[in-house]
Design an enzyme around this catalytic site. Structure first.
Site, PDB file in Angstrom:
ATOM      1  N   GLY A  60       0.535  -1.585   0.081  1.00 38.74           N
ATOM      2  CA  GLY A  60      -0.417  -0.139  -0.128  1.00 38.74           C
ATOM      3  C   GLY A  60       0.897   1.281   0.260  1.00 38.74           C
ATOM      4  O   GLY A  60       2.123   1.049  -0.346  1.00 38.74           O
ATOM      5  N   SER A 103       5.058   8.277   2.178  1.00 37.18           N
ATOM      6  CA  SER A 103       5.441   6.185   1.879  1.00 37.18           C
ATOM      7  C   SER A 103       4.973   5.785   1.177  1.00 37.18           C
ATOM      8  O   SER A 103       3.640   5.249   0.792  1.00 37.18           O
ATOM      9  CB  SER A 103       5.615   5.909   3.526  1.00 37.18           C
ATOM     10  OG  SER A 103       3.673   5.392   3.906  1.00 37.18           O
ATOM     11  N   THR A 104       5.846   5.088   0.760  1.00 36.92           N
ATOM     12  CA  THR A 104       5.166   3.015   0.113  1.00 36.92           C
ATOM     13  C   THR A 104       5.503   2.054   1.305  1.00 36.92           C
ATOM     14  O   THR A 104       5.986   2.573   2.146  1.00 36.92           O
ATOM     15  CB  THR A 104       6.247   2.725  -1.040  1.00 36.92           C
ATOM     16  OG1 THR A 104       7.336   3.458  -0.568  1.00 36.92           O
ATOM     17  CG2 THR A 104       5.368   4.306  -2.227  1.00 36.92           C
ATOM     18  N   VAL A 105       4.679   1.128   1.100  1.00 39.35           N
ATOM     19  CA  VAL A 105       4.642   0.361   2.273  1.00 39.35           C
ATOM     20  C   VAL A 105       4.732  -1.210   1.368  1.00 39.35           C
ATOM     21  O   VAL A 105       4.218  -1.454   0.780  1.00 39.35           O
ATOM     22  CB  VAL A 105       3.420  -0.011   3.186  1.00 39.35           C
ATOM     23  CG1 VAL A 105       3.610  -0.852   3.760  1.00 39.35           C
ATOM     24  CG2 VAL A 105       3.074   1.099   3.711  1.00 39.35           C
ATOM     25  N   ASP A 155      -5.218  11.019  13.994  1.00 39.08           N
ATOM     26  CA  ASP A 155      -6.331  10.144  12.257  1.00 39.08           C
ATOM     27  C   ASP A 155      -6.949   8.739  12.619  1.00 39.08           C
ATOM     28  O   ASP A 155      -6.814   7.986  11.504  1.00 39.08           O
ATOM     29  CB  ASP A 155      -4.877  10.486  11.575  1.00 39.08           C
ATOM     30  CG  ASP A 155      -4.998  10.215   9.762  1.00 39.08           C
ATOM     31  OD1 ASP A 155      -6.419  10.580   9.731  1.00 39.08           O
ATOM     32  OD2 ASP A 155      -4.330  10.253   9.087  1.00 39.08           O
ATOM     33  N   LYS A 214       7.862  -0.361   5.859  1.00 34.59           N
ATOM     34  CA  LYS A 214       7.226   1.617   5.281  1.00 34.59           C
ATOM     35  C   LYS A 214       8.544   2.094   5.277  1.00 34.59           C
ATOM     36  O   LYS A 214       9.056   2.251   6.065  1.00 34.59           O
ATOM     37  CB  LYS A 214       6.358   1.984   6.462  1.00 34.59           C
ATOM     38  CG  LYS A 214       6.175   3.218   6.206  1.00 34.59           C
ATOM     39  CD  LYS A 214       4.995   3.877   7.555  1.00 34.59           C
ATOM     40  CE  LYS A 214       4.376   4.997   7.030  1.00 34.59           C
ATOM     41  NZ  LYS A 214       3.395   5.671   8.629  1.00 34.59           N
TER      42      LYS A 214
HETATM   43  P1  ADP Z   1       0.713   6.885   5.454  1.00 39.49           P
HETATM   44  O1  ADP Z   1       1.157   7.334   6.661  1.00 39.49           O
HETATM   45  O2  ADP Z   1       1.638   7.125   4.307  1.00 39.49           O
HETATM   46  O3  ADP Z   1      -0.802   6.797   5.695  1.00 39.49           O
HETATM   47  P2  ADP Z   1       0.630   3.890   6.415  1.00 39.49           P
HETATM   48  O4  ADP Z   1       1.438   3.313   7.428  1.00 39.49           O
HETATM   49  O5  ADP Z   1      -1.162   4.053   6.775  1.00 39.49           O
HETATM   50  O6  ADP Z   1       0.822   5.539   5.625  1.00 39.49           O
HETATM   51  O7  ADP Z   1       0.348   2.571   5.299  1.00 39.49           O
HETATM   52  C1  ADP Z   1      -0.163   2.912   4.102  1.00 39.49           C
HETATM   53  C2  ADP Z   1      -0.710   1.857   3.785  1.00 39.49           C
HETATM   54  O8  ADP Z   1       0.057   0.075   3.242  1.00 39.49           O
HETATM   55  C3  ADP Z   1      -2.177   1.550   5.089  1.00 39.49           C
HETATM   56  O9  ADP Z   1      -3.195   1.903   4.486  1.00 39.49           O
HETATM   57  C4  ADP Z   1      -2.257  -0.057   4.206  1.00 39.49           C
HETATM   58  O10 ADP Z   1      -2.649  -0.460   3.233  1.00 39.49           O
HETATM   59  C5  ADP Z   1      -0.364  -0.332   4.367  1.00 39.49           C
HETATM   60  N1  ADP Z   1      -0.176  -0.920   6.047  1.00 39.49           N
HETATM   61  C6  ADP Z   1       0.917  -0.106   6.012  1.00 39.49           C
HETATM   62  N2  ADP Z   1       0.975  -0.815   7.305  1.00 39.49           N
HETATM   63  C7  ADP Z   1       1.144  -2.190   7.386  1.00 39.49           C
HETATM   64  C8  ADP Z   1       1.579  -3.247   7.868  1.00 39.49           C
HETATM   65  N3  ADP Z   1       1.956  -3.424   9.082  1.00 39.49           N
HETATM   66  N4  ADP Z   1       1.236  -4.718   7.525  1.00 39.49           N
HETATM   67  C9  ADP Z   1       0.232  -4.773   6.122  1.00 39.49           C
HETATM   68  N5  ADP Z   1       0.452  -3.838   5.837  1.00 39.49           N
HETATM   69  C10 ADP Z   1       0.020  -2.564   5.927  1.00 39.49           C
END
Ligand code: ADP
Ligand code: MG
Length: 424
Positions: free
Chosen positions: A28, A33-35, A152, A50
């Protein structure tokens, strides 16, 4: 965004932290960021990686997020199970600059995906209660043990412990991890790849991304009752210590509390407001408030009007104390630019629009309404909510853990055990 200061382009098989983590697939992305799903060769398990954008303000934000995550990883073990755990962090240098990377435990789909999975029809109330329990335990932990406000909370930022679709789970498919870059194939850059996928998605009249427009067709028809709906709070990029706030404008629009709109100061109770919005959305499939600007009024004003239609007039103190109050309200506490409101109390909405039974509507609105008190100081805390009959009277494992620390091991279901528990 894949330029200097922006995202780091990742290819499957790329190595991080001196080869310890190997990129498997993209999970995601967010604004910052990209995760990626990555394989941790040291501990031999999957993790979420992340990778922050590299410009100075994103580095700063990541350092802050690491601070918060480090703090919350350090608490009573039964409660840390309800917030994302930071495993490691490091700096990665790429063509676009230096990127801070956070290694988090790998979790499943977000609540938003779960809502989509029901085709926006809402999930059974029993499941809503279970999810609410997890969120409340997580919030109680953040608020009381750490003095942290998430700021958030929304369905995207609550992740299930395992994916809805077991075939997306690298643990249940039993496929071995990718340890090096696929030979002979130079993967196209993510942006190129995304464009292609987007074109394909449009052709198939569905849309890409983990966002609201995500496709639900890819999910197998699986009874929602079978899904173990334990979940955790993630994304601490905007979280703050209650006594050290750095911005007035917090929260994502639809989940934003009235005191934030009015700029009347805020505390833990803004998370409780968002929590109530999430609970409603889980149960009905619709957002509780989805304001739009219109002719002669702003999005903020529409938002306040929607709140008043559901909850009644703002108490005098609220309508006069915030920095923005004079812009929105006249001296009688009515909105200056939206004059006619269509009142619709929550219980009526649940019965008439969402076809809840009288009993369900009564119980659910009795649980939600105190959380949606327009006066922030009157909203119950997460701890108080956990004592509410709607939550307390369910037979649900996390409660045993909270009420009886000895049974902690029961909850210690790794994803493997969870798959077994679900019968996969
Ligand atoms: P940002 O701060 O850029 O919004 P997030 O921490 O919300 O980043 O992560 C972006 C997306 O990545 C999430 O909405 C989710 O889909 C995926 N993601 C984040 N953390 C995890 C994790 N621990 N396991 C699986 N997917 C994750
Ligand atoms: Mg996010």
């Amino acid at each position: 965004s894949y330029r200097r200061g922006g995202y780091h382009a990742v290819k499957i098989g790329d190595q991080f932290a001196g080869g310890r983590y190997i990129a498997q697939k993209k999970l995601g992305w967010g604004q910052f960021s990209t995760v990626w799903l990555a394989y941790d060769t040291k501990d031999e398990k999957y993790v979420a990686l992340k990778i922050q954008k590299s410009a100075a303000q994103f580095v700063q934000a990541a350092l802050h997020e690491i601070d918060i995550l480090s703090a919350i990883g350090d608490g009573s073990p039964s409660h840390t199970k309800f917030v994302a755990q930071l495993i490691d962090h490091f700096k990665h240098t790429g063509p676009n600059g230096n990127h801070l990377c956070m290694v988090l435990e790998f979790l499943g789909d977000s609540l938003l995906r779960l809502i989509k999975y029901t085709r926006y029809k809402g999930i059974p109330l029993k499941k809503v209660r279970e999810i609410c329990t997890c969120i409340l335990i997580g919030l109680d932990y953040l608020h009381r043990e750490h003095g942290i406000i998430h700021t958030d909370l929304k369905p995207e930022n609550i992740l299930l412990i395992s994916p809805i679709n077991p075939s997306r789970d690298p643990l249940s498919t039993g496929a071995s991890p990718i340890l090096e870059r696929p030979e002979g194939s130079i993967s196209p850059s993510p942006s190129h790849m995304e464009k292609r996928l987007k074109r394909r998605a449009r052709r198939m009249s569905m849309s890409l991304s983990m966002g609201r427009g995500d496709s639900i067709d890819e999910y197998p028809k699986r009874n929602i009752e079978e899904i173990d709906v334990r979940c955790k709070i993630v994304d601490f990029g905007n979280a703050c210590w209650a006594d050290n706030q750095f911005t007035d404008l917090v929260q994502t629009r639809q989940y934003r509390a009235p005191e934030v709109i009015l700029q009347a100061g805020y505390s833990y109770s803004i998370d409780m407001w968002s929590f109530a919005c999430i609970a409603f959305e889980l149960a009905t499939g619709d957002m509780l408030f989805n304001p739009r600007a219109g002719q002669g009024f702003s999005e903020d004003e529409d938002h306040l009007a929607l709140m008043m239609e559901l909850l009644g007039k703002f108490p005098k103190k609220m309508a006069t104390s915030g920095a923005k109050c004079k812009d929105f309200f006249d001296r009688f506490g009515d909105l200056k630019r939206i004059r006619r409101l269509k009142m619709c109390p929550l219980k009526k909405l649940l019965v008439e629009r969402y076809k809840f039974s009288e009993k369900d509507a009564n119980e659910f609105s009795e649980f939600l309404l105190p959380l949606l008190d327009l006066s922030p100081e009157k909203r119950p805390s997460a701890q108080q909510c956990l004592q509410h009959p709607w939550i307390k009277d369910i037979d649900y494992a996390p409660f045993d853990i909270i009420n009886n620390g000895n049974s902690l091991e029961n909850l210690n279901v790794g994803m493997r055990n969870l798959q077994i528990a679900v019968g996969k």
